[in-house]
Design an enzyme around this catalytic site. Structure first.
Site, mmCIF file in Angstrom:
data_model
loop_
_atom_site.group_PDB
_atom_site.id
_atom_site.type_symbol
_atom_site.label_atom_id
_atom_site.label_comp_id
_atom_site.label_asym_id
_atom_site.label_seq_id
_atom_site.Cartn_x
_atom_site.Cartn_y
_atom_site.Cartn_z
ATOM 1 N N PHE A 1 0.849 -1.189 0.000
ATOM 2 C CA PHE A 1 0.000 0.000 0.000
ATOM 3 C C PHE A 1 0.888 1.243 0.000
ATOM 4 O O PHE A 1 1.719 1.425 0.890
ATOM 5 C CB PHE A 1 -0.907 0.015 1.229
ATOM 6 C CG PHE A 1 -2.069 -0.939 1.147
ATOM 7 C CD1 PHE A 1 -2.134 -1.923 0.173
ATOM 8 C CD2 PHE A 1 -3.111 -0.854 2.060
ATOM 9 C CE1 PHE A 1 -3.207 -2.804 0.107
ATOM 10 C CE2 PHE A 1 -4.189 -1.720 2.002
ATOM 11 C CZ PHE A 1 -4.237 -2.705 1.022
ATOM 12 N N GLU A 2 0.696 2.091 -0.976
ATOM 13 C CA GLU A 2 1.505 3.290 -1.119
ATOM 14 C C GLU A 2 0.610 4.523 -1.213
ATOM 15 O O GLU A 2 -0.612 4.434 -1.113
ATOM 16 C CB GLU A 2 2.396 3.165 -2.364
ATOM 17 C CG GLU A 2 3.343 1.976 -2.328
ATOM 18 C CD GLU A 2 4.212 1.869 -3.565
ATOM 19 O OE1 GLU A 2 4.301 2.855 -4.326
ATOM 20 O OE2 GLU A 2 4.813 0.797 -3.786
ATOM 21 N N GLY A 3 1.237 5.669 -1.423
ATOM 22 C CA GLY A 3 0.485 6.907 -1.634
ATOM 23 C C GLY A 3 -0.406 7.258 -0.461
ATOM 24 O O GLY A 3 0.047 7.420 0.669
#
Length: 602
Positions: A388-390
């Site tokens: 999970f990024e951003g």
């Protein structure tokens, strides 16, 4: 903390004066009343939810800091689907005794009750309470009843409800004494990932707590168990304590066991890589069957959501128009089985740069579980990687404690991953690939901070990692595409050399105070749970380091040599290995990264 501070003193003083005058007029009654009051006690553990959900079992509950009736915390639970968000607690009571159950609630159709009374189970409820409303009822235990289960819950489709200051007042039951210390602890069969333990029974014990290296890892009712999820060729220390209603005994004498080296594909040191399975870029498409045997864990990039908040994850293989050399589904699945037969693990990686995932509701959580399960089952995968990024993870302003998170996207992700782990069992592989911003930055900043204004994503992975540390196979933080991060030496470290990787990994293996709070420490992970994330080449991402710098990093962390200016807080020969973005880019770069790993670990 005085939990009565919010009552109105003038009314209480007038009532007390009247009661005192009456009691003093009847001395015999005074003595009897005093004795009765002395025998009564509030039997609820953590009725004000000041210690998070300690003592409570909730299907969809979390602790919040607002609104609260008293203290600094209250329960918030949200019914969804067929789940009406029940929180319950079982307490020890005296048989054939009278009790008063009370609690304060807010919301629509909120219930408070007790079951297992041995007589008539009771409940009370409110149709609508826009502010705190007290619910109260009485119950009588049966002649042989020693335990009662208290509960509060909402109703289907009515939204969140709140509860605070739950109490059960009546005669306290004598819990007796904790059991004696267990004896006879021995280690039995040992494999590369498990150790069998057994011990002598203890009179009066209702269960046993099993400790590995000082950390409780299991609670069992019998006198034997097998501890799993261990790393090969690693020494572990085990203890056991006996448990009953009065508490837990002291720990037994320690027994040590060293896991075997393993065979037939067991993973010791591991090389982890992402395989571009759903898209093509300048690195070109690589078939599963063409991935060299050096790669121990292969992450399929990526499963992505249909929308940011849907929780509905889809994995679509790269189309032939984009990837002309893509294999058929049948060949792809066959290649996965061949890798697994060779002892490799193949996972679906969720997220990535473009796959923002926010599980804002329990409905999204449940959809996440079902859709990810479908992908795993369709391709016969070994587990799941969370990338999970951003803006996928961020913390609410009123969520300051990584040990008891309340932010829905955090709580729902933890719940979803625990559900998947429980569904697939002990062989399920769970890995995570957060960016440094979401982990090591937490040493300085956590969420919005005490005074607000900080980026709410700072350190946002910490509660997820902490809640799942006993289920986590591997954490490989992306030590690339990162800004400068402060290490445990209170100096800033930047990408581009061994120093950055050493400092970032030292934090994971040593632990660190979150947001500088010495009373709120993120505990270290086991070395076998940690790999170092690096880009495979200059094309793959910012922060590439030459093979010589990779070797320096491994020398320092596993042998405490070649460390340069940074002093580590330990030596970890059991460090799991390396992760890279990506297998495709490493192939494009003539397998340089793979060659460095093989040359070091053999």
């Amino acid at each position: 903390m005085d939990r009565t501070a919010r009552t109105r003193p003038s009314t209480r003083r007038r009532l007390l004066a009247v009661c005192t005058a009456t009691v003093l007029a009847v001395p015999g009654l005074a003595a009897l009343s005093s004795a009765a009051r002395a025998a009564d006690a509030d039997l609820v553990r953590n009725g004000g939810f000041e210690a998070a959900l300690d003592g409570w079992t909730c299907t969809a509950g979390a602790v919040v800091n607002s609104p609260v009736r008293s203290g600094s915390s209250a329960l918030r639970a949200t019914p969804a689907g067929s789940d009406y968000a029940q929180c319950s607690q079982t307490v020890t009571v005296k048989p054939d005794s009278q009790y008063t159950l009370a609690g304060y609630v807010r919301g629509s159709y909120v219930y408070l009750g007790a079951s297992g009374t041995g007589t008539t189970d009771v409940s009370t409820w409110t149709q609508s309470a826009s502010d705190w409303q007290q619910l109260t009822t009485t119950l009588r235990t049966g002649p042989s009843t020693t335990k009662v289960t208290l509960y509060t819950h909402g109703w289907y489709g009515t939204g969140a409800y709140y509860a605070d200051d739950v109490s059960l007042v009546g005669p306290g039951a004598d819990p007796g004494q904790p059991p004696a210390v267990p004896t006879g602890l021995v280690a039995g069969t040992v494999t590369s990932s498990t150790v069998a333990l057994s011990w002598s029974p203890v009179t009066g014990a209702t269960g046993y707590a099993v400790y590995r290296d000082g950390v409780k890892v299991q609670t069992v009712t019998g006198t034997s168990t097998t501890v799993s999820g261990l790393a090969p060729s690693t020494a572990y220390a085990f203890q056991v304590a006996a448990v009953n209603d009065a508490g837990e005994s002291a720990k037994s004498a320690t027994v040590t066991a060293t896991t075997s080296t393993g065979s037939g594909g067991s993973i010791g040191h591991a090389l982890v890589g992402y395989l571009h399975a759903s898209f093509a870029n300048g690195s070109g498409y690589t078939r599963m069957s063409d991935v060299p045997d050096s790669w121990d864990i292969i992450d399929l990039a990526f499963g992505e959501p249909t929308s940011t908040t849907s929780g509905d994850i889809r994995f679509t293989r790269c189309p032939v128009t984009e990837c002309p050399t893509v294999e058929s589904d049948a060949d792809f699945k066959a290649a996965i089985k061949a890798k697994q037969a060779a002892g490799k693990k193949v996972l679906i990686s969720i997220g990535g740069q473009n796959g923002q995932v926010q599980l804002t509701t329990t409905a999204a959580r449940d959809t996440f579980v079902s859709s990810v399960s479908k992908i795993i089952d369709t391709y016969g995968l070994d587990g799941l990687d969370i990338d999970f990024e951003g803006h996928s993870l961020s913390l609410d302003a009123a969520d300051p404690n990584f040990k008891s998170p309340t932010t829905p996207v955090i709580v729902n992700l933890i719940s979803a991953l625990k559900t998947l782990k429980a569904k697939y069992g002990s062989t399920f592989v769970l890995t995570m690939a957060p960016e440094t911003f979401f982990v090591q930055l937490g040493y300085q900043y956590y969420g919005t901070g005490k005074w607000g204004g900080q980026d709410p994503r700072a350190g946002a992975y910490l509660p997820v990692i902490h809640a799942l540390r006993d289920d986590l196979t591997l954490l490989h933080v992306q030590d690339y595409n990162s800004g400068s991060i402060m290490g445990l030496d209170n100096q800033y470290h930047s990408m581009g050399g061994a120093d950055f990787h050493i400092a970032m990994t030292d934090m994971l293996l040593t632990g660190f105070p979150v947001a500088g709070d010495a009373n709120n420490v993120f505990p270290p992970l086991r070395p076998d749970q940690v790999a170092i994330g690096m880009p495979a080449s200059t094309n793959a991402g910012n922060g590439y380091v030459a093979p010589s710098e990779v070797t320096k990093t491994l020398d320092c962390l596993t042998r405490k040599t070649n460390c340069g200016s940074y002093t580590t807080h330990g030596t970890w020969p059991g460090l799991r290995g390396l992760m890279t973005w990506s297998i495709n880019w490493d192939r494009y770069g003539s397998w340089e990264f793979q060659g460095t790993f093989d040359g070091y670990f053999g």
